[in-house]
Scaffold this active site. Sequence first.
Site, PDB file in Angstrom:
ATOM      1  N   ILE A   1       1.205  -1.146  -0.053  1.00  0.00           N
ATOM      2  CA  ILE A   1       0.248   0.008  -0.029  1.00  0.00           C
ATOM      3  C   ILE A   1       1.270   1.339   0.107  1.00  0.00           C
ATOM      4  CG2 ILE A   1      -1.733  -0.843   1.059  1.00  0.00           C
ATOM      5  CD1 ILE A   1      -1.111  -0.063   3.483  1.00  0.00           C
ATOM      6  N   GLY A   2       2.302   1.458   0.041  1.00  0.00           N
ATOM      7  CA  GLY A   2       2.700   2.476   0.244  1.00  0.00           C
ATOM      8  C   GLY A   2       4.235   1.919   0.194  1.00  0.00           C
TER       9      GLY A   2
ATOM     10  N   ASP B   1      10.041  15.925  11.435  1.00  0.00           N
ATOM     11  CA  ASP B   1       9.546  15.905   9.708  1.00  0.00           C
ATOM     12  C   ASP B   1       8.612  16.613   9.900  1.00  0.00           C
ATOM     13  OD1 ASP B   1      10.161  15.499   7.272  1.00  0.00           O
ATOM     14  OD2 ASP B   1      10.352  13.509   6.938  1.00  0.00           O
TER      15      ASP B   1
END
Length: 552
Positions: A15-16, A132
């Site tokens: 999925i990623g 981040d």
Amino acid sequence: MIDVIGKRYKILFLIGQGGMADVYLAQDLILSREVAIKILRQSLANDPMTLVRFQREASAASKLSHPNVVDIYDVGEADGYHYIVMEYIRGRTLKQLINQRGALDYHEAISIMKQLTSAIAKAHANHIIHRDIKPQNVLVKDDGTAKLTDFGIAIANDAVQLTYYNTVMGSAHYLAPETAQGKEPNEQIDIYSLGIVFYELLTGDVPFRGNTPTEIAIKHLREPLPYPRLFNPQIPQSVENIVIKASAKDVKERYEDAREMLYDLEHCLEAQYLNMPRIQLKHPTIDIIEIKDGAIRTNPIQKEVKPVDPKPNPHSLLLWGAGIVSSCLILCMILLVSGIVRFKGFLGYEEMPDLMHMQKEQAILALQNAHFQTDHIEWKEVVQDDIPAGEIYKTSIKPGSIVKDDAPLIVEISKGPSFMIQDYTGLYLEDVQRDLQQQGVELNMEIEYKGEPNTYPGVILEQSGLEPGDKIDPSAYETIRFVVSEYPTIIIPDTLIGMDVYEAKEYLNGEGIAVNLRKTSSSSSNKVISVTPKPGSSYTQEGTDSVVTLYY
């Protein structure tokens, strides 16, 4: 990739993907629930720094229990794979939401920011600096719940690898100025990033753009933040003030604590705060004295004091100036007509707008507003792992260039992430075809069937053309070749007649053929006297109900 990690998590599909890990949807076989599992690439598992960062992410997030932080369920290593098991969020990233909708209503933007700031306040209370914070690291559920993820800076394609005094910094668009200067990070760098995210939610875009990460970082150092109310006057001044204070370049003017920022977010729409005056910051100018290998060294500008010249003769100055002006005008006309010098809006020249991260329709409108002709555009769709589908990531003409309004222009648009080919051997062809279809992957499958002893039909025996780990465009219809098992078929050999019955049985079994023995006399001889089906016949072993009978 193995099917089950840690004897518990069944991998469903990818999925990623990131720079150092892949994320899969998986099924927790014990608790019967869907989870997301991030698996460090095996090629990086032997890199100590990468492994430390991966483990740091798991350690940092697992210490937090907060409704707006993605839950970490499990961390481990099995069969050479390092993995983090986390909550699976059905929804989209905050970046995708902004790309689809543009600027959000300020009420919705405040709601999202309260959730994120609350999560960061909890992280800071646990001595964790995210470092981040960006919309790409925020997942938004359909009910509006925001979930912060990716604690600990990873080696990502969209992270700025500016290193100074061994400091690794986050993504350029959300980078605190003091981080670019190589200063020791503290909690206020997260507050700055929150301010930039809030700005993007209110305006639909980041405040600073550039052609390189270093160029963007310099703008964060030097240029004042544009006021959000210039883009949308409906934003209350109290809301804009939060953005201004959170993204102050001087840490002394910035929120010192995330809880202080959260308090302002919770009270900014109250009547007594709505019409307060705009905060005025000093916006200190910083002199860039060295940029080397992405590192930025800075000093406050020292203005040089020049001695005052004696007062010149006004008449001689006038004559001298008139001559210079006349010469310059003549030269400028020559340069303009020749095209050597170009001015926006003159002789068909216009300034190329920045189309980065826009959708196609937005880009066309931006070009038309900049007075460009749009019938000369070549649109190219290219797979990009780190750019959302439909978003522009490259143009053949550099933004800010002065070019003809009908100049040929190539615009490259992301088709979304690539698809990673897995090792499909040992799996059923039907299952692989179904999984690929569910993931929207189009492959040209060339299938060769082969009789295989002791193997159920439909199992993939060999794979070629596309190897495990290859990344492809999922809609490119690339060719993959499979050798797939089927029931074994043989021609009954006539050499079986006269052969020792047990030797004949062993031979047929080796070909995957089931055998039945029938003794026809009391003779002590074990020689085969006949076979059913008869020699020369074609025989297919279909399950356990069919057999070759040897009479002896």
